[in-house]
Design a protein around this motif. Sequence first.
Motif, PDB file in Angstrom:
ATOM      1  N   ASN A  20     -10.633  10.567  12.348  1.00 39.01           N
ATOM      2  CA  ASN A  20      -9.303   9.683  12.005  1.00 39.01           C
ATOM      3  C   ASN A  20      -9.657   8.441  12.644  1.00 39.01           C
ATOM      4  OD1 ASN A  20      -7.513  11.924  11.181  1.00 39.01           O
ATOM      5  ND2 ASN A  20      -8.270  12.950  12.783  1.00 39.01           N
ATOM      6  N   LEU A  21      -8.703   7.352  12.225  1.00 43.04           N
ATOM      7  CA  LEU A  21      -8.851   6.076  12.823  1.00 43.04           C
ATOM      8  C   LEU A  21      -7.280   5.941  13.146  1.00 43.04           C
ATOM      9  CD1 LEU A  21     -10.612   3.707  10.223  1.00 43.04           C
ATOM     10  CD2 LEU A  21     -11.424   4.466  12.371  1.00 43.04           C
ATOM     11  N   VAL A  22      -7.511   4.957  14.254  1.00 41.69           N
ATOM     12  CA  VAL A  22      -6.109   4.348  14.835  1.00 41.69           C
ATOM     13  C   VAL A  22      -6.172   2.915  14.545  1.00 41.69           C
ATOM     14  CG1 VAL A  22      -4.833   4.373  16.772  1.00 41.69           C
ATOM     15  CG2 VAL A  22      -5.753   6.286  16.639  1.00 41.69           C
ATOM     16  N   LEU A  23      -5.257   2.550  14.044  1.00 40.34           N
ATOM     17  CA  LEU A  23      -4.975   0.812  13.717  1.00 40.34           C
ATOM     18  C   LEU A  23      -3.684   0.470  14.141  1.00 40.34           C
ATOM     19  CD1 LEU A  23      -6.799   1.062  10.215  1.00 40.34           C
ATOM     20  CD2 LEU A  23      -7.668  -0.111  12.287  1.00 40.34           C
ATOM     21  N   PRO A  24      -3.513  -0.981  14.447  1.00 39.97           N
ATOM     22  CA  PRO A  24      -2.335  -1.217  14.477  1.00 39.97           C
ATOM     23  C   PRO A  24      -1.571  -1.509  13.188  1.00 39.97           C
ATOM     24  CG  PRO A  24      -3.646  -2.696  16.058  1.00 39.97           C
ATOM     25  CD  PRO A  24      -4.472  -1.660  15.133  1.00 39.97           C
TER      26      PRO A  24
END
Length: 165
Positions: A20-24
């Motif tokens: 998974n990715l976390v992005l603003p």
Amino acid sequence: MKHSYEPAIKSLIVRLHKGNLVLPLNLMAELVTGSELAPSMHPGVEGWLHWRNRQIPVVSLESLCMAEEAGESDEGKCLILHTVSALPGLPFIALRVQGGLNTLEILPDTLRDDHSGNVQRCPYVARQVRASHLLCFIPDLPAIEAAVAEVLQLTAEQREPLLSE
């Protein structure tokens, strides 16, 4: 004693093929179906997505990190992001993702570094963290954008001789 208040950062969690990715949230332009990509001959760029009268380079974090060969995701979705670097001619990039988007408000103590399974360090991942009990990667967007810009520069150099003939 004065407590400093740090506001929560509205963020996205998006699914990759593996991870998974976390992005603003404010970097997201749109989530689109990207099954019709124009082919790319450059490593690191999976193809080109035609979006709002622009050609957007599509990258896969997993391909950049050599975690797997560039392959089509089952759903063929692309997350179009505003770039963070002030690179001329590169206002957007697209990341190959799967599934939908989940939002999360991140406070300074929300993310916990997680080094489990981090066998090989990828230069395009800034941090590996746990967010909402999910193992997530925080991409190094300036590094990804610099790699894409380098590919685009090579492309421009290769086209110049054709134009001058």
